[in-house]
Enzyme design. Sequence first.
Site, PDB file in Angstrom:
ATOM      1  N   ILE A  68       0.700  -1.211  -0.101  1.00  0.00           N
ATOM      2  CA  ILE A  68       0.029  -0.154  -0.356  1.00  0.00           C
ATOM      3  C   ILE A  68       1.152   1.424   0.100  1.00  0.00           C
ATOM      4  O   ILE A  68       0.693   1.842   0.774  1.00  0.00           O
ATOM      5  CB  ILE A  68      -1.049  -0.104   1.108  1.00  0.00           C
ATOM      6  CG1 ILE A  68      -1.794  -1.127   1.318  1.00  0.00           C
ATOM      7  CG2 ILE A  68      -1.661   1.304   0.828  1.00  0.00           C
ATOM      8  CD1 ILE A  68      -2.546  -1.491   2.461  1.00  0.00           C
ATOM      9  N   PRO A  69       1.445   1.601  -1.053  1.00  0.00           N
ATOM     10  CA  PRO A  69       1.941   2.550  -1.221  1.00  0.00           C
ATOM     11  C   PRO A  69       1.728   4.260  -1.504  1.00  0.00           C
ATOM     12  O   PRO A  69       0.910   4.530  -1.411  1.00  0.00           O
ATOM     13  CB  PRO A  69       3.162   2.312  -2.475  1.00  0.00           C
ATOM     14  CG  PRO A  69       3.022   1.408  -2.914  1.00  0.00           C
ATOM     15  CD  PRO A  69       1.336   0.626  -1.980  1.00  0.00           C
ATOM     16  N   HIS A  70       1.998   4.705  -0.568  1.00  0.00           N
ATOM     17  CA  HIS A  70       1.634   6.262   0.019  1.00  0.00           C
ATOM     18  C   HIS A  70       2.938   6.865   0.078  1.00  0.00           C
ATOM     19  O   HIS A  70       3.918   6.906   1.028  1.00  0.00           O
ATOM     20  CB  HIS A  70       0.739   6.328   1.017  1.00  0.00           C
ATOM     21  CG  HIS A  70       1.463   5.989   2.345  1.00  0.00           C
ATOM     22  ND1 HIS A  70       0.897   4.303   2.589  1.00  0.00           N
ATOM     23  CD2 HIS A  70       1.418   6.308   3.726  1.00  0.00           C
ATOM     24  CE1 HIS A  70       1.444   3.879   3.776  1.00  0.00           C
ATOM     25  NE2 HIS A  70       1.990   5.269   4.192  1.00  0.00           N
ATOM     26  N   PRO A  71       2.669   8.538   0.131  1.00  0.00           N
ATOM     27  CA  PRO A  71       3.615   9.318   0.759  1.00  0.00           C
ATOM     28  C   PRO A  71       3.792   9.503   1.925  1.00  0.00           C
ATOM     29  O   PRO A  71       2.631   9.211   2.602  1.00  0.00           O
ATOM     30  CB  PRO A  71       3.255  10.404  -0.769  1.00  0.00           C
ATOM     31  CG  PRO A  71       2.178  10.562  -1.037  1.00  0.00           C
ATOM     32  CD  PRO A  71       1.444   9.388  -0.860  1.00  0.00           C
TER      33      PRO A  71
END
Length: 157
Positions: A68-71
């Site tokens: 779950i990539p996120h900045p």
Amino acid sequence: MLTEASIRGLIRNGGVFKDVEGSTPKEVFENLCAMADLPDCFDKKNLVEELSEREKILSTAVGNGIAIPHPRKSLVDEDANQLMMVCYLKTPIAMSAPDERKVSVMFVLLTKSSQFHLQTLSNLARLIHDDSFRKFLDTKPDTESLIEKISATLQKK
């Protein structure tokens, strides 16, 4: 309160992408951003850098072939521009998952507020812990099929 309707909206805003290429998270992010039709508030190069920097700090791989990539900070300027891109990788990649499985599916999450972000992560966690949902992801479903399964899975919990 976040509902499955919110997740449906996020996915419709972001899209579902199949066979995204890349042998590293950064390559996947570059290819995904090149494919995506993102709102004007996103600078694609900056988005790739922010997602890549987050991965360097701590992997967003959660296990079972999912990340779950996120900045680290919000890049979204208004609620209407929040989105989730669902990315099926052409070839699974290593991302230091807790179970050491390679990642084959990414839910790239871009939200405006930390509260909404955490609520969305909570619902994604509920989905990811459902065996039938994880098996369904292996079929690389299209947008509407995925949204239907998400709704059905969250409603039964």
